[in-house]
Design a protein around this motif. Structure first.
Motif, PDB file in Angstrom:
ATOM      1  N   LYS A  66       0.849  -1.188   0.000  1.00 45.16           N
ATOM      2  CA  LYS A  66       0.000   0.000   0.000  1.00 45.16           C
ATOM      3  C   LYS A  66       0.885   1.239   0.000  1.00 45.16           C
ATOM      4  O   LYS A  66       1.905   1.274   0.682  1.00 45.16           O
ATOM      5  N   SER A  67       0.494   2.229  -0.779  1.00 44.07           N
ATOM      6  CA  SER A  67       1.233   3.484  -0.773  1.00 44.07           C
ATOM      7  C   SER A  67       0.206   4.592  -0.806  1.00 44.07           C
ATOM      8  O   SER A  67      -0.978   4.336  -1.006  1.00 44.07           O
ATOM      9  N   HIS A  68       0.654   5.820  -0.641  1.00 45.55           N
ATOM     10  CA  HIS A  68      -0.349   6.878  -0.541  1.00 45.55           C
ATOM     11  C   HIS A  68      -1.033   7.127  -1.868  1.00 45.55           C
ATOM     12  O   HIS A  68      -2.107   7.692  -1.940  1.00 45.55           O
ATOM     13  N   ALA A  69      -0.437   6.621  -2.941  1.00 40.67           N
ATOM     14  CA  ALA A  69      -1.073   6.784  -4.253  1.00 40.67           C
ATOM     15  C   ALA A  69      -1.828   5.525  -4.665  1.00 40.67           C
ATOM     16  O   ALA A  69      -2.125   5.332  -5.824  1.00 40.67           O
ATOM     17  N   GLY A  70      -2.087   4.630  -3.726  1.00 44.50           N
ATOM     18  CA  GLY A  70      -2.766   3.380  -4.064  1.00 44.50           C
ATOM     19  C   GLY A  70      -1.896   2.209  -3.672  1.00 44.50           C
ATOM     20  O   GLY A  70      -1.682   1.967  -2.486  1.00 44.50           O
ATOM     21  N   THR A  71      -1.369   1.505  -4.691  1.00 47.41           N
ATOM     22  CA  THR A  71      -0.458   0.404  -4.372  1.00 47.41           C
ATOM     23  C   THR A  71       0.777   0.511  -5.252  1.00 47.41           C
ATOM     24  O   THR A  71       0.764   1.143  -6.298  1.00 47.41           O
ATOM     25  N   ARG A  72       1.836  -0.132  -4.773  1.00 46.27           N
ATOM     26  CA  ARG A  72       3.072  -0.157  -5.532  1.00 46.27           C
ATOM     27  C   ARG A  72       3.514  -1.609  -5.611  1.00 46.27           C
ATOM     28  O   ARG A  72       3.532  -2.325  -4.603  1.00 46.27           O
ATOM     29  N   LYS A  73       3.843  -2.033  -6.807  1.00 46.59           N
ATOM     30  CA  LYS A  73       4.229  -3.425  -6.978  1.00 46.59           C
ATOM     31  C   LYS A  73       5.716  -3.481  -7.288  1.00 46.59           C
ATOM     32  O   LYS A  73       6.197  -2.745  -8.137  1.00 46.59           O
ATOM     33  N   THR A  74       6.425  -4.327  -6.580  1.00 51.39           N
ATOM     34  CA  THR A  74       7.857  -4.458  -6.843  1.00 51.39           C
ATOM     35  C   THR A  74       8.202  -5.932  -7.052  1.00 51.39           C
ATOM     36  O   THR A  74       7.512  -6.816  -6.547  1.00 51.39           O
ATOM     37  N   TYR A  75       9.265  -6.143  -7.777  1.00 51.75           N
ATOM     38  CA  TYR A  75       9.656  -7.500  -8.143  1.00 51.75           C
ATOM     39  C   TYR A  75      11.104  -7.736  -7.774  1.00 51.75           C
ATOM     40  O   TYR A  75      11.946  -6.857  -7.951  1.00 51.75           O
ATOM     41  N   THR A  76      11.406  -8.916  -7.266  1.00 52.10           N
ATOM     42  CA  THR A  76      12.807  -9.253  -7.061  1.00 52.10           C
ATOM     43  C   THR A  76      13.112 -10.575  -7.735  1.00 52.10           C
ATOM     44  O   THR A  76      12.277 -11.476  -7.810  1.00 52.10           O
ATOM     45  N   LEU A  77      14.336 -10.645  -8.237  1.00 53.02           N
ATOM     46  CA  LEU A  77      14.827 -11.850  -8.901  1.00 53.02           C
ATOM     47  C   LEU A  77      16.156 -12.179  -8.241  1.00 53.02           C
ATOM     48  O   LEU A  77      17.068 -11.347  -8.249  1.00 53.02           O
ATOM     49  N   ASN A  78      16.243 -13.351  -7.648  1.00 50.41           N
ATOM     50  CA  ASN A  78      17.446 -13.779  -6.923  1.00 50.41           C
ATOM     51  C   ASN A  78      17.939 -12.706  -5.948  1.00 50.41           C
ATOM     52  O   ASN A  78      19.129 -12.433  -5.850  1.00 50.41           O
TER      53      ASN A  78
END
Lengths: 202, 371
Positions: free
Chosen positions: B89-101
């Motif tokens: 959740k962020s103040h602008a809605g949601t933030r999606k992040t991705y990690t690889l290894n």
């Protein structure tokens, strides 16, 4: 984040103002406000005055449309700079970025944004007409298009090159490539492909 | 490829969960609304970064939590990969992040590291629903397979939005500017059409074979790539030339209608049974069988092209389909490395190498292997 009812009115008001700033969320805004509350009054005053001074005393240069206190701006006013090369950038902040490099000794032209019809920005909303007039007036040898390497920057550069190419001026574009000190392994495929396309002979 | 570990935190109804799936068939059994589909949704998001159930990412965050984290480890041909997708959740809605290894990556570098073929009840509308569903079917499969396809798709959509905005809002349209967006559409669109053409050719063949088995050879399924750009040969030059010519041809009508009408954003995947359009004339049963064949084809083609079997995710399909057809589906798929299936009841017949998990109120008990 404290709700507006739990803190003093002025505190909530300043948090609200800060959180309107780009990249500042409500948590950062609250942190800034509580930091300022702990600083001496003269520091707060200096900040407030600096903000007002920016609004009151800074205006657009009538030649390049960069931000300046005096018109024309120090860059346009500097005779040692090469008026035969004009670097076109999207925003005034890009002038500072190119200046930091120290590698450019020509003049600038600030468009005031990038073409993006979905944001209501067409050539008419930018200083495109002014650029064309300036080329006619100053007859530079070369125009460097230094817009961002993203979709809007590309479209804007392409549009400008079609528009000013026929005016008999050399139109160039910043090179795409690998960051210095970087590693080929870590470069994304598009950057690497562009760097290959734009390779130079040694 | 194989998912060897799935870890959820704050995702849907799961506070914390960790399971270590087995190769072969994994069956999540439980009553409705216990969290079976959520597990499949999470696994799919490790592959595509997107939910197959919602376009609102915030819905995936557990009530009262700040973020949903899906983590997983997979064994792939090149070794093993560690993937994570976080919706915060962020103040602008949601933030999606991705990690690889372990390092943060862009979506385009995350997408397709784990490939999935999903089959959910909503897919049963694929044959009878609007063309946008079939374009989405092509896009999801091709984006996972080729990172380049996804990039061209993004480029195309962006240029299309700009062109539409220009046509809609400008009082006098600058022909130079329009030409720039058209150029971009042709460049990106050519790659999209070429990839779709080749993919549809491949799934048409695999789908026909699968369908012949399902219908015991009684009917013939034809799948074809249908575009408003008609090109002579499937090569980039011919496609680009046809697209350019088409854009010139419709230029006036695009201005009149204030919308971009030519291009792959209007593509369709046509499906016909013995020469008759399935969307127009197919019965519900015929449409279902065709979708079944199409999904088998998607799986088979993706496996062939990458020399590596994607994960197979079947949500509630065993209950939607009768057991005979569900069994035929798994048989049609053939050698799958790993599949995940949800069911409300313990399936009567299970292939060997099946592991069942009992899902009850966001808890997953690793049951005993059924055989």
């Amino acid at each position: 984040m404290p709700s507006s009812g739990s803190v003093a009115g002025p505190v909530a008001a300043l948090i609200n103002e800060f959180s309107k700033l780009p990249t500042v969320g409500p948590k950062t805004a609250a942190r800034l406000v509580f930091y300022l509350l702990n600083r001496p009054r003269h520091e707060a005053q200096a900040l407030a005055e600096a903000i007002l001074a920016v609004k009151d005393r800074v205006r657009f240069c009538s030649i390049c449309f960069s931000l300046t206190e005096n018109d024309p701006c120090p860059i346009c006013d500097d005779d040692r700079r090469d008026a035969r090369i004009v670097c076109v950038v999207a925003e005034a902040k890009d002038v500072y970025a190119v200046e930091r490099s120290g590698a450019f000794k020509g003049r600038y032209h600030v468009l005031g944004g990038l073409i993006s019809p979905m944001d209501g920005i067409g050539p008419a909303q930018l200083r495109v007409k002014e650029l064309v007039e300036r080329i006619g007036r100053e007859d530079p040898h070369e125009v460097i298009l230094a817009t961002n390497p993203n979709a809007e920057g590309e479209a804007t550069a392409l549009y400008l090159s079609r528009l000013i190419g026929p005016l008999g001026v050399v139109v160039s574009r910043l090179a795409y490539g690998l960051p210095i000190g970087g590693d080929l392994d870590y470069a994304d495929e598009i950057t690497l492909a562009k760097a290959l396309e734009g390779r130079t002979t040694l | 490829m194989q998912l060897t570990r799935l870890a959820l935190s704050g995702f849907r109804n799961y506070a914390e969960l960790e399971i270590e799936p087995e190769p072969g068939l994994n069956v999540f059994v439980g009553a409705n609304a216990q969290g079976k589909s959520n597990l499949l949704e999470a696994i799919a998001m490790l592959g595509t970064g997107k939910s197959f159930r919602t376009s609102k990412d915030v819905d995936t965050i557990r009530y009262g939590a700040d973020a949903a984290v899906i983590g997983g480890e997979a064994r792939v041909r090149a070794g093993s990969v560690n993937l994570a997708c976080t919706v915060a959740k962020s103040h602008a809605g949601t933030r999606k992040t991705y990690t690889l290894n372990g390092s943060g990556v862009r979506y385009s570098n995350f997408l397709g590291k784990l490939r999935v073929v999903t089959f959910v009840p909503a897919d049963l509308h694929l044959a009878g629903g609007p063309p946008s569903l079939r374009r989405a079917f092509l896009n999801v499969a091709l984006s996972q397979e080729e990172p380049r396809y996804y990039r061209e798709l993004v480029r195309y959509r962006k240029a299309l939005q700009q062109k539409n905005a220009l046509l809609r809002t400008a009082t006098t349209i600058d022909p130079e500017l329009l030409a720039i967006y058209d150029r971009e559409l042709v460049d990106a669109g050519t790659q999209i059409m070429l990839a779709r053409h080749r993919f549809v050719e491949a799934i048409a063949e695999a789908g026909r074979a699968a369908h012949a088995r399902f219908s015991h050879g009684a009917e013939r399924l034809d799948a074809g790539y249908e575009s408003n750009i008609v090109f002579e040969r499937p090569d980039p030059h011919a496609i680009a030339a046809a697209f350019e010519a088409r854009l010139q041809h419709v230029a006036e009508s695009e201005r009149a209608r204030k919308a971009a009408v030519a291009g792959p954003h209007r593509d369709d995947l046509s499906l016909a049974l013995d020469g008759h359009s399935l969307a127009a004339y197919g019965s519900q049963g015929q449409q279902r069988t065709a979708v079944l064949a199409l999904k088998v084809a998607e799986y088979v083609v993706l496996r062939e092209r990458s020399l590596e079997a994607p994960l197979l995710l079947l949500d509630d399909v065993l209950s939607e389909l009768d057991e005979e057809r569900a069994g035929a589906f798994l048989a049609g798929v053939g050698d799958y490395e790993q599949a995940f299936v949800t069911a409300t009841q313990m399936p009567g017949t299970l292939p060997q190498r099946a592991r069942t998990y009992v899902v009850r109120n966001a808890h997953v008990d690793t049951g005993v292997a059924a055989c």
